[in-house]
Design a protein around this motif. Sequence first.
Motif, PDB file in Angstrom:
ATOM      1  N   VAL A   1      -6.882  28.399  29.230  1.00  0.00           N
ATOM      2  CA  VAL A   1      -6.378  28.938  28.225  1.00  0.00           C
ATOM      3  C   VAL A   1      -4.285  29.147  27.954  1.00  0.00           C
ATOM      4  O   VAL A   1      -3.902  28.512  27.110  1.00  0.00           O
ATOM      5  N   LEU A   2      -3.908  29.255  29.129  1.00  0.00           N
ATOM      6  CA  LEU A   2      -2.316  28.836  29.248  1.00  0.00           C
ATOM      7  C   LEU A   2      -1.832  27.576  28.587  1.00  0.00           C
ATOM      8  O   LEU A   2      -1.010  27.796  27.274  1.00  0.00           O
ATOM      9  N   ALA A   3      -2.593  26.163  28.967  1.00  0.00           N
ATOM     10  CA  ALA A   3      -2.117  25.176  28.257  1.00  0.00           C
ATOM     11  C   ALA A   3      -2.219  24.911  26.946  1.00  0.00           C
ATOM     12  O   ALA A   3      -1.483  24.498  26.106  1.00  0.00           O
ATOM     13  N   ARG A   4      -3.423  25.728  25.669  1.00  0.00           N
ATOM     14  CA  ARG A   4      -3.626  25.215  25.269  1.00  0.00           C
ATOM     15  C   ARG A   4      -2.964  25.859  24.043  1.00  0.00           C
ATOM     16  O   ARG A   4      -2.905  25.974  22.670  1.00  0.00           O
ATOM     17  N   HIS A   5      -3.027  27.570  24.962  1.00  0.00           N
ATOM     18  CA  HIS A   5      -1.552  28.693  24.087  1.00  0.00           C
ATOM     19  C   HIS A   5      -0.316  27.871  23.116  1.00  0.00           C
ATOM     20  O   HIS A   5       0.579  27.540  22.699  1.00  0.00           O
ATOM     21  N   PHE A   6       0.615  26.794  25.198  1.00  0.00           N
ATOM     22  CA  PHE A   6       1.755  26.743  24.793  1.00  0.00           C
ATOM     23  C   PHE A   6       1.641  25.190  23.787  1.00  0.00           C
ATOM     24  O   PHE A   6       2.604  25.055  23.956  1.00  0.00           O
ATOM     25  N   ALA A   7       0.226  24.604  23.829  1.00  0.00           N
ATOM     26  CA  ALA A   7       0.422  23.245  22.608  1.00  0.00           C
ATOM     27  C   ALA A   7       0.093  23.206  21.188  1.00  0.00           C
ATOM     28  O   ALA A   7       0.420  22.397  21.129  1.00  0.00           O
ATOM     29  N   SER A   8       0.277  25.049  21.315  1.00  0.00           N
ATOM     30  CA  SER A   8       0.230  25.206  19.343  1.00  0.00           C
ATOM     31  C   SER A   8       1.482  25.821  19.721  1.00  0.00           C
ATOM     32  O   SER A   8       1.735  27.417  18.819  1.00  0.00           O
ATOM     33  N   ALA A   9       2.653  26.103  20.734  1.00  0.00           N
ATOM     34  CA  ALA A   9       3.680  27.507  20.839  1.00  0.00           C
ATOM     35  C   ALA A   9       4.784  26.419  19.792  1.00  0.00           C
ATOM     36  O   ALA A   9       4.803  25.665  19.897  1.00  0.00           O
ATOM     37  N   PRO A  10       5.801  27.130  20.111  1.00  0.00           N
ATOM     38  CA  PRO A  10       7.145  26.992  19.490  1.00  0.00           C
ATOM     39  C   PRO A  10       7.874  26.816  20.478  1.00  0.00           C
ATOM     40  O   PRO A  10       8.769  27.245  21.422  1.00  0.00           O
ATOM     41  N   THR A  11       7.829  24.880  20.614  1.00  0.00           N
ATOM     42  CA  THR A  11       8.050  24.262  21.318  1.00  0.00           C
ATOM     43  C   THR A  11       9.401  24.280  22.235  1.00  0.00           C
ATOM     44  O   THR A  11      10.416  24.781  22.854  1.00  0.00           O
ATOM     45  N   LEU A  12      10.265  24.340  21.468  1.00  0.00           N
ATOM     46  CA  LEU A  12      12.659  24.315  21.039  1.00  0.00           C
ATOM     47  C   LEU A  12      13.344  25.376  21.637  1.00  0.00           C
ATOM     48  O   LEU A  12      12.886  25.726  22.262  1.00  0.00           O
ATOM     49  N   GLY A  13      12.110  26.703  21.171  1.00  0.00           N
ATOM     50  CA  GLY A  13      12.169  27.841  21.034  1.00  0.00           C
ATOM     51  C   GLY A  13      11.791  28.109  23.511  1.00  0.00           C
ATOM     52  O   GLY A  13      12.461  29.185  23.853  1.00  0.00           O
ATOM     53  N   LEU A  14      10.388  27.711  23.020  1.00  0.00           N
ATOM     54  CA  LEU A  14      10.667  27.498  24.285  1.00  0.00           C
ATOM     55  C   LEU A  14      11.337  26.724  25.453  1.00  0.00           C
ATOM     56  O   LEU A  14      11.593  27.310  26.769  1.00  0.00           O
ATOM     57  N   ALA A  15      11.317  25.717  24.850  1.00  0.00           N
ATOM     58  CA  ALA A  15      12.760  24.740  25.290  1.00  0.00           C
ATOM     59  C   ALA A  15      13.845  25.549  26.071  1.00  0.00           C
ATOM     60  O   ALA A  15      14.454  25.815  27.319  1.00  0.00           O
ATOM     61  N   ARG A  16      14.651  26.448  25.190  1.00  0.00           N
ATOM     62  CA  ARG A  16      15.315  26.372  25.278  1.00  0.00           C
ATOM     63  C   ARG A  16      15.873  28.034  26.031  1.00  0.00           C
ATOM     64  O   ARG A  16      16.528  28.288  27.064  1.00  0.00           O
ATOM     65  N   THR A  17      14.126  29.146  25.451  1.00  0.00           N
ATOM     66  CA  THR A  17      14.165  30.216  26.663  1.00  0.00           C
ATOM     67  C   THR A  17      14.432  30.088  28.251  1.00  0.00           C
ATOM     68  O   THR A  17      14.768  30.009  29.075  1.00  0.00           O
ATOM     69  N   LYS A  18      13.613  28.663  28.155  1.00  0.00           N
ATOM     70  CA  LYS A  18      13.964  27.930  30.251  1.00  0.00           C
ATOM     71  C   LYS A  18      15.649  27.856  30.028  1.00  0.00           C
ATOM     72  O   LYS A  18      15.614  28.456  31.857  1.00  0.00           O
ATOM     73  N   GLN A  19      16.185  26.616  29.674  1.00  0.00           N
ATOM     74  CA  GLN A  19      17.499  26.784  30.295  1.00  0.00           C
ATOM     75  C   GLN A  19      18.063  27.881  30.115  1.00  0.00           C
ATOM     76  O   GLN A  19      18.979  27.954  30.888  1.00  0.00           O
ATOM     77  N   ALA A  20      17.799  28.686  28.970  1.00  0.00           N
ATOM     78  CA  ALA A  20      18.679  29.913  29.075  1.00  0.00           C
ATOM     79  C   ALA A  20      18.541  30.733  30.654  1.00  0.00           C
ATOM     80  O   ALA A  20      19.399  31.138  31.372  1.00  0.00           O
ATOM     81  N   LEU A  21      17.485  31.015  30.985  1.00  0.00           N
ATOM     82  CA  LEU A  21      16.755  31.314  31.999  1.00  0.00           C
ATOM     83  C   LEU A  21      17.194  31.266  32.905  1.00  0.00           C
ATOM     84  O   LEU A  21      17.770  31.359  34.186  1.00  0.00           O
ATOM     85  N   GLN A  22      17.516  29.628  33.638  1.00  0.00           N
ATOM     86  CA  GLN A  22      17.991  28.687  34.753  1.00  0.00           C
ATOM     87  C   GLN A  22      19.428  29.110  34.457  1.00  0.00           C
ATOM     88  O   GLN A  22      19.957  28.864  36.062  1.00  0.00           O
ATOM     89  N   ALA A  23      20.471  28.816  33.652  1.00  0.00           N
ATOM     90  CA  ALA A  23      21.316  29.106  33.322  1.00  0.00           C
ATOM     91  C   ALA A  23      21.666  30.732  34.468  1.00  0.00           C
ATOM     92  O   ALA A  23      23.326  30.573  34.233  1.00  0.00           O
TER      93      ALA A  23
END
Length: 263
Positions: free
Chosen positions: A197-219
């Motif tokens: 369910v999580l995988a299918r959700h992310f496969a249709s999610a705004p990928t660039l926004g999630l990538a920047r979210t990931k980077q911002a949280l790590q920073a």
Amino acid sequence: MDYQHILFDSRDGIARLTLNRPERLNSFNVAMHLEVKDALARVAADRSVRVLVLTGAGRGFCAGQDLSDRAVAPGQAAPDLGESIEKYYGPLVLGLRRLPIPVICGVNGVAAGAGANLPLACDIVVAARSASFVEAFCKLGLIPDTGGTYFLPRLLGSARATALAMLGDKLSAEQAAAWGLIWKCVDDEQLAAEVDVLARHFASAPTLGLARTKQALQASGLNTLEAQLDLERDFMRELGRSADYREGVAAFMEKRAPRFTGA
């Protein structure tokens, strides 16, 4: 590369990487390290992939390092464990953290040693109720590697991280979720469905926004507040010009489900 120790599949925007040495509880040897490295490189290079799922085959997730792969016989020179970190475990952790897509880890059984810390390099960890996490390094006279000394105190705080690292006690999946080490604990028979369910959700999610979210949280762990606000400004400026943001606003205004492309 012809994989012998992992399973890899990529379709419909979802890449699935399964550690596949069940007879050794999916413990790492050099060959498996090389195969995982190759698979992660394929994921990073394939822009159609929008989420990665990592799990293990059989009754365990990963028992860490296969000690028979570097056993020390009497009279032999001791192995250079620092080289092992530098060549294999360090790049593995960084490779997962740097992927510009969400990484889901499904922990399906025992996760010990490096196998206990590998999920912590992922973005979302779901564990089966029968799974457990064991920082077994202290029982060999070693320290928690594979990012353990970095992730544990940040996720659990100093007291719990220190006790787990120095005692090597088994931490149940349920307790790991209660302490905030992982996202969720589910019944064993629900694990595959929950991860899917999580995988299918992310496969249709705004990928660039999630990538920047990931980077911002790590920073955020190293940045000052001022530096983090600057980073948020820069990322929001970029994302405000993206096709996914435009689609998200249009879908909201038109009261329909968005059709994100990851652009």
